[in-house]
Design a protein around this motif. Sequence first.
Motif, short mmCIF file in Angstrom:
data_model
loop_
_atom_site.label_atom_id
_atom_site.label_comp_id
_atom_site.label_asym_id
_atom_site.label_seq_id
_atom_site.Cartn_x
_atom_site.Cartn_y
_atom_site.Cartn_z
N ASN B 266 7.52 -32.31 5.03
CA ASN B 266 6.57 -32.73 3.99
C ASN B 266 6.52 -31.71 2.86
OD1 ASN B 266 5.39 -35.23 4.80
ND2 ASN B 266 4.42 -34.15 6.49
N ARG B 267 6.26 -32.22 1.68
CA ARG B 267 6.07 -31.35 0.51
C ARG B 267 4.64 -31.55 0.01
NH1 ARG B 267 9.77 -29.89 2.72
NH2 ARG B 267 11.92 -29.64 2.02
N PHE B 268 4.04 -30.45 -0.45
CA PHE B 268 2.62 -30.47 -0.79
C PHE B 268 2.39 -29.87 -2.18
CE2 PHE B 268 3.04 -30.05 3.81
CZ PHE B 268 2.26 -31.11 4.26
N SER B 295 -6.50 -31.21 2.88
CA SER B 295 -6.55 -31.62 4.28
C SER B 295 -5.97 -30.49 5.14
CB SER B 295 -5.77 -32.92 4.47
OG SER B 295 -5.91 -33.38 5.80
N VAL B 296 -5.71 -30.81 6.39
CA VAL B 296 -5.07 -29.88 7.32
C VAL B 296 -3.83 -30.56 7.84
CG1 VAL B 296 -5.33 -28.73 9.56
CG2 VAL B 296 -7.27 -28.81 7.96
N ALA B 297 -2.74 -29.81 7.94
CA ALA B 297 -1.52 -30.34 8.56
C ALA B 297 -1.26 -29.57 9.85
CB ALA B 297 -0.34 -30.21 7.61
N VAL B 298 -0.94 -30.31 10.90
CA VAL B 298 -0.61 -29.70 12.19
C VAL B 298 0.79 -30.15 12.58
CG1 VAL B 298 -1.32 -29.37 14.59
CG2 VAL B 298 -3.05 -29.84 12.83
N ASN B 299 1.65 -29.19 12.79
CA ASN B 299 3.05 -29.50 13.10
C ASN B 299 3.62 -30.53 12.13
OD1 ASN B 299 2.91 -27.65 15.14
ND2 ASN B 299 2.75 -29.14 16.79
N ASP B 300 3.33 -30.32 10.85
CA ASP B 300 3.86 -31.13 9.75
C ASP B 300 3.25 -32.53 9.67
OD1 ASP B 300 5.30 -31.42 7.46
OD2 ASP B 300 7.23 -31.76 8.42
N THR B 301 2.18 -32.78 10.39
CA THR B 301 1.49 -34.07 10.28
C THR B 301 0.11 -33.83 9.66
OG1 THR B 301 2.62 -34.92 12.22
CG2 THR B 301 0.60 -36.06 11.56
N VAL B 302 -0.17 -34.60 8.60
CA VAL B 302 -1.41 -34.36 7.85
C VAL B 302 -2.55 -35.17 8.44
CG1 VAL B 302 -2.49 -34.48 5.57
CG2 VAL B 302 -0.05 -33.98 5.76
#
Lengths: 441, 419
Positions: B266-268, B295-302
């Motif tokens: 992912n790109r942010f 937000s928060v991303a955990v292991n590249d999942t938002v």
Amino acid sequence: MTLQQTTLHAPIIDEGIEKKLSGLTPETIRTVIDDVLSSETGPRLKAYLKTCVHCGLCSDGCHFFLSFDRNPRYSPVGKIKETLARFIHDKNRITADVIRQAAVIAYTECNLCRRCVMYCPFGIDTAYMIGIVRRICHRLGVTPLYIQDTAHSHSAFMNQMWVKEDEWIDTIHWQEEDAREEIPDLRIPLEKEGADVMYSVIAPEPRFQADLIYKAAVLMKRAGIDWTLPATPGWDNSDMAMFSGDNEIMGRITRTHFEAAERLNVKKIVMGECGHAFRSVYDTGNRWLGWTFPPIPVVHAIEFYYDLLKTGRIRIREKFKPRVTFHDPCNIVRGKGLHEKARYIIAKTCENFIEMTPNREHNFCCGAGGGVINCGPPYKSKRMQASRVKAEQLKNTGADVVITPCHNCHSGIDDILHHYKIPMSVTFMVDILTTTMETNP
Amino acid sequence: MLLTNPQKSSGTVEKKETVDAWMTPSDHLEDIQVSPDGDNVAAMFVNKEGETQLCVNGQRWEHGFERLWYPRFSPDNRLTALAWDGEAWTLIVDDQVWDSRFDYAWNTGFSQDGHHIMVVFQKDGTYGLCLDDQPWTTSFPGIGHAAISPDGTRTAAAVQMEKISEGDIFSFQQGVFSTAVDGEAWTKNFVNIWDPVFSHDGKKTAAAVRLNLYDYSVAVNGEAWRKCFECVWKPRFQPDTDDVVAPVRKGQSWTLAKNGNLFWKNRFTQLWHPEFNHDGSKLAAVVAPAFGVWSVAVNDTVWKLDRFDAITGLTYSPDGSRLAAVGMKKGRHTLIYDGKSCNRFCERVWPPVFSPDSRHIAARIETNGRYTVILDGRVWDRTYDKVWDPVFDDANDALVIRAFDKGQYLKIRAPLSHF
């Protein structure tokens, strides 16, 4: 009243601009220009470039144009034609000489004051475009030495004047000791986690104007504000990297400032009397980082003083008698419309107020802002010539004192008053407030 | 609307100290500090002789100083303060004065267990760190970003290797900054060094670096990654592998890189504060998936959250399975955890605290201008003039509330069932 223009400024050799120029090839220059234009600009720039009809109405908005006897070279549209327009249209013919000229124009002949935007029928933001020119010059390493040094200081110590962490803390302790001689139970709280307000200043205050911190502390005490200063980097809200074109350092500075406030978990940040810092924190730096608005509310000193007076937290004992005028700083007036709040404070604190003309959002820039004064002594003579209309505007008020709540404006106007021998002094709003307020509210 | 339990309980007051009674009229109260276990409350006074003194649970310390500041309890409940005796600065720990003397000392830091204490110092115009009263033997013209290893036995900082004159932009751009570990500098200099961090075993250090005015990277033990980026933020070591990850900016957007290679897909618009859980199986970060949306991303999942203006205080549960943070919206705060918002907004929320069994989440909050604590979305029914972060007891059945109200310090044991 028209003041006499002095001789044209002599050619200036700026090592910061010259040193990298010799190594630049048209190919290198083209690569950087294309990269900045393709990856860092978009519809906004295209709209400006396509919309401008070269009517020249922006010219009368520019104090450089007016002060240099309407020389079109100094008109906003003229500056864009000699810089960004050439970068776009001249393709592979951009030489080191063109870059030199562009750097001189972008850094020292435009204050990014946005007055010209007021006079453009389409609202084209020339300051934005000059900012792109500065970004390209930064990427090419062609930056005036003094402002580059300031950007270096920001990057290393997160303040603009190489103030070390112990020097900052020591200054606060020293100011607190001095203040306690006047008010024995006064504190300048450092690192008070959970305070309502984090107060932030710019580095010239601990370096040269520590009395302003003292005065802010007196004001906080009298108003009963629960406040603190950070003892860590983040205390300096200024941001000359924003003006040198170093956006990455600009973002790092703004982040450091907000993260100091987040760590202390304050409700809001009150900024001292600085205009450009407000622009960075409220508009430019925060948005580079991805925040639409500051993550913690930020109020400029003018908004803060206004609230203190409006809510009766401070009361005025006796109004200031001398004739005063007010210089509207670009970044908090055209930038956030604080001009009426400033006048409310003046009406409460000063007996003899004289408006300068033009005023409010139409006021002329002090000539120092946008990083121009930070380009240093080599450009002072030119800056003074470019401030002729400002000098006339000041002199025509006949005031004894000019109030301006911005450090750059303060320094710039001080230079103008001396250069044009105008018998007037310049002061901050907090000077007036601490002089006139009740000491036992 | 904040929920409170109608079965009101004021909990058990285990300790009460009337701090105001310690003062005489000529004294001046400075910030009150409370130990993590809640058993000690300390206040600073200016005594009649004009000396500054600390007072713990009503007992004044023997030592008084011309100036004391930055009183802070260590995680193992020792009270420290920086002290100026009129000639030099030092540190005082539980009324014992360090032997070391400095022209300035500041920024007291602690190891995770509190057994080790560090300060930054300046002496004769040069700078270093002092760990447990042992100053670095080498000092430098400038210092910043002090760090202490997880076990507290090593210290590091970004240091300036040589003096340069203000205005000497060319020497600066040659690179005069490095990282010093226990006083010994890396063999390479950089234009800038930011945020040195230790590996979990304390053997390695990494830092964000700028190689020239434009190229950013991460250096590990002084060696920069082979790849450069438009910008980087503070790196982190992965606990189980010693790999290094850092937020990097490339193509005007942010993602995570590991050992120099792009790691997340992912790109942010923004990404910072990457944090591993204790075993390295989870990697989370604060992210802005779009401009102004956080937000928060955990292991590249938002996490799919409502729109937040900002997010802070990312905290893992002790078992590493849960994650919580503070979300800010329109100037108000709420807790977010496990991918959801608590949706109870108030003026301020402090970083969340997990119970030892990871089942409960508490935090200090400000609501309607008063202070209290929140547990699993329920607000304690009493408010105070001030509270400190809540502490769970080891049995996971009560919350220790450390509060100050009407001149009194209170340590309150609040059973979780009473919320």
